[in-house]
Design an enzyme around this catalytic site. Sequence first.
Site, PDB file in Angstrom:
ATOM      1  N   HIS A   1       0.787  -1.111  -0.113  1.00 33.66           N
ATOM      2  CA  HIS A   1      -0.008  -0.165  -0.165  1.00 33.66           C
ATOM      3  C   HIS A   1       0.874   1.199   0.020  1.00 33.66           C
ATOM      4  O   HIS A   1       0.438   2.337   0.241  1.00 33.66           O
ATOM      5  CB  HIS A   1      -0.883   0.286   1.282  1.00 33.66           C
TER       6      HIS A   1
ATOM      7  N   ASP B   1      33.990 -28.523  19.569  1.00 34.70           N
ATOM      8  CA  ASP B   1      34.244 -29.966  18.958  1.00 34.70           C
ATOM      9  C   ASP B   1      35.275 -30.026  17.935  1.00 34.70           C
ATOM     10  O   ASP B   1      34.964 -29.930  16.558  1.00 34.70           O
ATOM     11  CB  ASP B   1      33.002 -30.517  18.437  1.00 34.70           C
TER      12      ASP B   1
ATOM     13  N   HIS C   1      36.157 -34.035  16.226  1.00 37.19           N
ATOM     14  CA  HIS C   1      35.735 -34.534  15.039  1.00 37.19           C
ATOM     15  C   HIS C   1      36.529 -34.387  13.789  1.00 37.19           C
ATOM     16  O   HIS C   1      36.386 -34.926  12.894  1.00 37.19           O
ATOM     17  CB  HIS C   1      34.296 -33.941  14.483  1.00 37.19           C
TER      18      HIS C   1
ATOM     19  N   HIS D   1      37.073 -35.270   9.057  1.00 39.03           N
ATOM     20  CA  HIS D   1      37.394 -34.457   7.867  1.00 39.03           C
ATOM     21  C   HIS D   1      38.936 -34.924   7.320  1.00 39.03           C
ATOM     22  O   HIS D   1      39.676 -34.567   6.537  1.00 39.03           O
ATOM     23  CB  HIS D   1      38.051 -32.931   8.422  1.00 39.03           C
TER      24      HIS D   1
ATOM     25  N   ASP E   1      30.575 -32.688   7.054  1.00 41.49           N
ATOM     26  CA  ASP E   1      29.926 -31.996   8.213  1.00 41.49           C
ATOM     27  C   ASP E   1      28.347 -31.952   8.176  1.00 41.49           C
ATOM     28  O   ASP E   1      27.620 -32.364   9.018  1.00 41.49           O
ATOM     29  CB  ASP E   1      30.477 -30.417   8.546  1.00 41.49           C
TER      30      ASP E   1
END
Lengths: 448, 192
Positions: free
Chosen positions: A119, A221, A224, A229, A371
């Site tokens: 509007h 973390d 991991h 990886h 991941d």
Amino acid sequence: MTKERIPLRPIDTTPPLRNLDRICDMESGRLSGKVFWDDEIYQQELEKIFARCWLFVAHESQLPNAGDYLTTSMGEDEVLVVRQKDRSIRVMLNACPHRGNKVCFSEAGNARGFICNYHGWSFGADGGRLMGMHESKCYEESGFDKSQHGLRQARVDSYKGLVFATFSDEAPSLEEYLGPMTWYLDVVLDMDGEGSEFFGGCIRSTIECNWKVAAENFVGDILHGGWTHDSAARAMLGSAVANVSDMPESYSVNWNGHGYEFGTDVVGNAATLGEKNINKYLHTIRPRVAEHLGEFRSKLIGAISSATIFPNFSYLPGQNTVRIWQPRGPHKIELYTWTIVNKSAPEEIKDMWRKGCMMTFSPTGVFEMDDGENWEYCTKTSRGLVTRYQDLYVGLGMHTRIDDSELPGNVFRGQINECNSRAFYQRWKDLLEAPTWADVPDRNGRMR
Amino acid sequence: MAACADGGGDVMAESNLMQGNERMAVLDERARKAEAFLLREARLLDDERWDDWLAILSPDIHYWMPGIENRRREDRLGTYSEKHMAYFDDRLRDIERRVARFRQPSAWAENPPTRNVHLISNIEVFEGECSGELLVYSCFMNLRSRGLDEQHQLVGRRVDVLRWEDGRLRLLRRKVLIPNAMLLCKNINTFL
């Protein structure tokens, strides 16, 4: 002449959830997948975490000129972040106070103001006051008071270029919210005294995981890293990642749910970009960093490390990726990724980081691919009712607190340690259980 | 012409990719060879024949897939730009690293494998900027499936420069444009 604004309608508050101890017990390091799955919990998170905490919205370098804007979200609330003529930055809802339509549909740009497509309600760059609309004389004839209407404004503050905002009036100051984490943030934001900038725009993608899975991965973390990886490390470095636990000196630190795990290896993260010149650059500027931040922090500038500022802002020194995990229901996030570089870095080094960041941590990044897969299934398995109540072990590194550390924050020995995850989930639980900010307990100095 | 000798500039500049209608359409045998090149490439990718796929890339390749930005028409930055982040902004070294990851036994997310179909269509072939080069437009649809119920689709346009090297066509430059300003899946674990 200007009348006082009618007070904004307060956000309805609902009673805190009960029995969270059953699914989140950080004294003994036990969690359950229910926290990743339930919509009831998610709705509480929007109210008690995302509508209350300081949330990252922009880096000042994204908005160099007056009228520069970008759109992002705070939780699921869409917001506009706009540079003003007086150089301040304002953050406001990107929703028209007439019928609620978005007033800005582009992700970034420059504008003198914002006009709703529906509007024609129009707002200046500060968004605070309604300027006019289509058929405005009809409004004037009915005694309409434009000054009562504007885009709802958030509290805004910044730390060395990072702009945060909150819709909570009772939240502590940003300084208090970040606490001693700023000492560690300086390693990325201000390593040589000349500041940092975002370089090369933003990449957006989606992952079908709960936002906490991603935020926790970055809060502490590194465990991991060597496993998840392995394939990427071999591809980029030509060999497996060294065992992080063999590194001579490393720590985990946390404060109010924020966390940073780090080694003192100077270039361990940076090396994964596979660009010798980046390592060389970091070694070259390190003496300057040592002068500016001291010898200890100069060892962290590209070291194996990761961090999350609670709740959903994360970064990796060295790879120089900065990201925000935008919650989109309990089982989905939108991931916004940027590259951060030193302002003073040579242009070709900045460009190497732009490419390297995408090559490693992005939807096409060789690291991030593994991941996303893990995070989606950490979330999706909780669809199973029995699985949802299975104990998830978050107890690694109990009793590793260093009580007499000279480092700021709550300091723990070793970066392979789940102390930051425990602190993250404890803060999460404390916020969900607290009816007001004043009720949020201070756990600093007390977490194991 | 120096740019032609060394295989093109550093980036896939728009000036090197003139609008097709300003160029001479190639309708002879070379067009069929270009088409066969693209269709075979799609099959090599679907079959994970990495060595064969790497062999059709020019040593001078620039493989570029810019991130798409949702900006207003009047914004001079446009929908994408060379200096912004890109899904791929690769030279041969970078592509070989990606392939090296796919080949690791520890590429956990690739075992069981992602199953790919690359559909190629809308192929148009034009004379290239330099002699021995072809400018080739195409569209692709890539459908990936993983596990039991995961399926992701990407659709987009490509602009390629193919070059005759030692009597064989090789991919010298590729620009991949998808319409999505936000990728609606977790990754792109293939080439497009």
